[in-house]
Enzyme design. Structure first.
Site, mmCIF file in Angstrom:
data_model
loop_
_atom_site.group_PDB
_atom_site.id
_atom_site.type_symbol
_atom_site.label_atom_id
_atom_site.label_comp_id
_atom_site.label_asym_id
_atom_site.label_seq_id
_atom_site.Cartn_x
_atom_site.Cartn_y
_atom_site.Cartn_z
ATOM 1 N N GLU A 179 -4.072 -14.047 2.949
ATOM 2 C CA GLU A 179 -4.428 -15.175 2.181
ATOM 3 C C GLU A 179 -4.952 -16.229 2.808
ATOM 4 O OE1 GLU A 179 -0.880 -16.304 -0.248
ATOM 5 O OE2 GLU A 179 -0.426 -14.130 -1.001
ATOM 6 N N GLY B 34 6.225 -16.830 7.286
ATOM 7 C CA GLY B 34 6.608 -16.544 5.950
ATOM 8 C C GLY B 34 5.768 -16.029 5.072
ATOM 9 N N CYS C 148 4.411 -11.470 2.453
ATOM 10 C CA CYS C 148 4.261 -10.100 2.786
ATOM 11 C C CYS C 148 4.960 -9.611 4.194
ATOM 12 C CB CYS C 148 2.959 -9.855 3.361
ATOM 13 S SG CYS C 148 1.760 -9.451 1.795
HETATM 14 N N1 NAD Z 1 -0.756 -11.560 -1.322
HETATM 15 C C1 NAD Z 1 -0.935 -11.058 -0.182
HETATM 16 O O1 NAD Z 1 -1.471 -11.531 0.896
HETATM 17 C C2 NAD Z 1 -0.967 -9.338 0.026
HETATM 18 C C3 NAD Z 1 -1.677 -8.789 0.907
HETATM 19 C C4 NAD Z 1 -1.819 -7.598 1.053
HETATM 20 C C5 NAD Z 1 -0.929 -6.522 0.242
HETATM 21 N N2 NAD Z 1 -0.214 -7.307 -0.828
HETATM 22 C C6 NAD Z 1 0.659 -6.419 -1.776
HETATM 23 O O2 NAD Z 1 -0.070 -6.432 -2.973
HETATM 24 C C7 NAD Z 1 1.069 -6.472 -3.983
HETATM 25 C C8 NAD Z 1 0.717 -7.523 -4.962
HETATM 26 O O3 NAD Z 1 0.582 -8.610 -4.224
HETATM 27 P P1 NAD Z 1 0.118 -10.108 -5.051
HETATM 28 O O4 NAD Z 1 0.379 -11.132 -4.054
HETATM 29 O O5 NAD Z 1 -1.003 -9.855 -5.526
HETATM 30 O O6 NAD Z 1 1.400 -10.250 -6.051
HETATM 31 P P2 NAD Z 1 1.046 -11.355 -7.182
HETATM 32 O O7 NAD Z 1 2.713 -11.752 -7.647
HETATM 33 O O8 NAD Z 1 0.256 -12.392 -6.856
HETATM 34 O O9 NAD Z 1 0.561 -10.675 -8.401
HETATM 35 C C9 NAD Z 1 0.884 -9.641 -9.226
HETATM 36 C C10 NAD Z 1 0.512 -9.599 -10.558
HETATM 37 O O10 NAD Z 1 0.918 -8.567 -11.389
HETATM 38 C C11 NAD Z 1 1.261 -8.872 -13.006
HETATM 39 N N3 NAD Z 1 2.157 -7.797 -13.328
HETATM 40 C C12 NAD Z 1 3.479 -7.462 -13.289
HETATM 41 N N4 NAD Z 1 3.840 -6.350 -13.634
HETATM 42 C C13 NAD Z 1 2.654 -5.820 -14.294
HETATM 43 C C14 NAD Z 1 2.690 -4.988 -15.305
HETATM 44 N N5 NAD Z 1 3.500 -4.032 -15.566
HETATM 45 N N6 NAD Z 1 1.195 -4.805 -15.773
HETATM 46 C C15 NAD Z 1 0.167 -5.732 -15.386
HETATM 47 N N7 NAD Z 1 0.297 -6.576 -14.615
HETATM 48 C C16 NAD Z 1 1.460 -6.869 -14.051
HETATM 49 C C17 NAD Z 1 2.040 -10.215 -12.532
HETATM 50 O O11 NAD Z 1 2.117 -11.042 -13.836
HETATM 51 C C18 NAD Z 1 1.020 -10.718 -11.396
HETATM 52 O O12 NAD Z 1 -0.128 -11.451 -12.139
HETATM 53 C C19 NAD Z 1 2.185 -6.422 -3.327
HETATM 54 O O13 NAD Z 1 2.754 -5.096 -3.236
HETATM 55 C C20 NAD Z 1 1.906 -6.974 -1.804
HETATM 56 O O14 NAD Z 1 2.730 -6.748 -1.123
HETATM 57 C C21 NAD Z 1 -0.371 -8.661 -0.928
#
Ligand code: NAD
Length: 419
Positions: free
Chosen positions: A153, A258, A261
């Protein structure tokens, strides 16, 4: 190619937008109807540098659209990327409920070959569970692959468009060919697309985050020792970093890591290993060190004010868990604020992405705490700050200021791991 990203959070929105940018036809599916409505209107729900421009252009040119409707999204796609939350359960292991629920919804609607790709960070074995879930509802041909996401991010768009590497955990040729073709435009400068089995791909993500978290906690412990021993951690860090085996990245001490992740992934890695009767002592300790590091400034505050900060007003600069994001999940600043409030002090907090008026924040505060190292905090107007604070004292939770310079300006300065 026709792609659906399932989940339009930080990962899904960035991935979907960047896939559209390279000419794919992308649908973003989310269960959050309000979010889908905003996205459809062209509003960006998150702050991520560079994302709005790409998003607006691809939306306008019709390569990107959003829906809450699984029927449309599954019908549309050749490939579906699962970008769903994997939050910690009570014992710290990753909750794959959302990933498996979405898989079920997809599988129920499949009428021919689809490739389902987990981009969420998932524990070892989840790809097998996804495969089993699909088979419960659909008997035709399909593919399942693990493609962990490494974007950060704050630089997510750049990271996605120019990744250091792409990891593809695949079990068959068709999945490999589809996925490597999609990623081809992003690796033209020579970054590798690494082919491996799904379990190794799943673990690669946890191992990378566990290692990075360990690096930070290691330096935070060195900083604690520096304070006790009268050494300067920034000099130690620089001295260490010139060794090519060590390198200079991720050696900066502070008030802890924090975000959505590192804390969750380190705990999940430890829990994953426990399932195999393995005690991962290093990563476990890194997480414990980090928990206590979030409160490291409190004793300094208390001792500066003679043992009590009750009734004092503390100005906190930076709330996001790191600069260039609006994400406050597990932000160290929040943990510190909670501790400060428990001491019956007042808090005025400012973050560039949340508020605009520094004066409102500093006016009448007793001390300033720097919690997140946003660029705009690096060269503040110290004369003005001195005029606004009741006592000129700065607690630098990220070591971004020069102690000698501030002391010359008659500030009292406290850093991390510094004399
Ligand atoms: N944020 C990061 O920097 C980052 C980086 C690498 C990996 N990840 C991983 O990627 C994954 C997603 O992270 P994020 O930060 O994008 O999460 P987030 O919480 O920002 O977004 C998740 C989205 O999924 C939606 N959602 C939930 N249940 C659903 C369903 N059944 N059908 C459709 N949509 C649904 C939510 O409404 C939300 O908009 C996690 O496993 C995280 O560990 C995150």
């Amino acid at each position: 190619m026709r792609i659906t990203v399932v989940g339009t959070g930080y990962v899904g929105l960035v991935a979907g937008t960047c896939f559209a940018e390279t000419g794919n036809d992308v649908i973003g599916l989310d269960v959050d109807a309000a979010k889908v409505e905003r996205l459809t209107r062209g509003e960006m729900p998150i702050f991520e540098p560079g994302l709005v421009d790409l998003f607006s252009r691809n939306l306008r040119e019709g390569r990107l659209r959003f829906t809450t409707n699984y029927d449309d999204a599954v019908k549309h796609a050749q490939i579906l990327f699962l970008c769903l939350p994997t939050p910690p359960t009570e014992d710290g292991s990753a909750d794959t409920r959302y990933v498996l629920a979405a898989t079920r919804e997809i599988a129920k609607r499949m009428d021919g070959y689809r490739l389902i790709v987990s981009k969420s960070t998932v524990p070892i074995g989840t790809n097998k569970e996804i495969t089993a879930e699909v088979k419960k509802h659909y008997s035709g041909e399909f593919g399942v692959a693990a493609n962990p996401e490494f974007l950060k991010e704050g630089t997510a768009v750049e990271d996605f468009l120019k990744p250091d590497r792409v990891v593809l955990g695949v079990t068959d040729k068709r999945s490999w060919e589809l996925l490597s073709a999609i990623y081809e435009p992003f690796v033209r400068t020579g970054a590798p697309i690494l082919r491996m089995d799904p379990a190794s791909a799943e673990l690669t993500k946890y191992a990378a985050n566990g290692f990075l978290a360990t690096k930070i906690s290691f330096m935070n412990e060195i900083a604690r020792l520096c304070e006790k021993a009268g050494a300067d951690v920034d000099l130690v860090r620089t001295g260490m970093s010139k060794d090519a085996r060590i390198g200079s990245a991720f050696l900066f001490p502070g008030i802890g890591y924090g975000g959505s992740c590192f804390p969750k992934d380190t705990r999940a890695l430890v829990q994953s290993a426990r399932k195999f009767n393995l005690d991962m002592k290093i990563v476990d300790s890194a997480e414990q060190v980090n928990e206590s590091q979030k409160h490291i400034l409190l004793p300094k505050l208390l001792s500066h004010f003679g043992g009590s900060i009750a009734g004092k007003t503390i100005a906190i600069w930076g709330l996001a868990f790191k600069p260039r994001t609006d994400d406050i999940r597990e932000a160290p600043a929040l943990a510190l604020i909670e501790k400060i409030l428990a001491q019956k002090a007042k808090v005025r907090a400012f973050d560039p992405e949340a508020m605009a008026n520094v004066k409102k924040l500093l006016g009448g505060a007793d001390a300033m705490v720097l919690a997140t190292e946003w660029n705009e905090f690096r060269m503040p107007d110290w004369d003005r700050i001195k005029g606004l604070l009741r006592t000129p004292v700065v607690f630098d939770g990220r070591n971004i200021y020069r102690p000698d310079f501030l002391r010359e300006q008659s500030f009292t300065y406290y850093g991390i791991g510094k004399p």
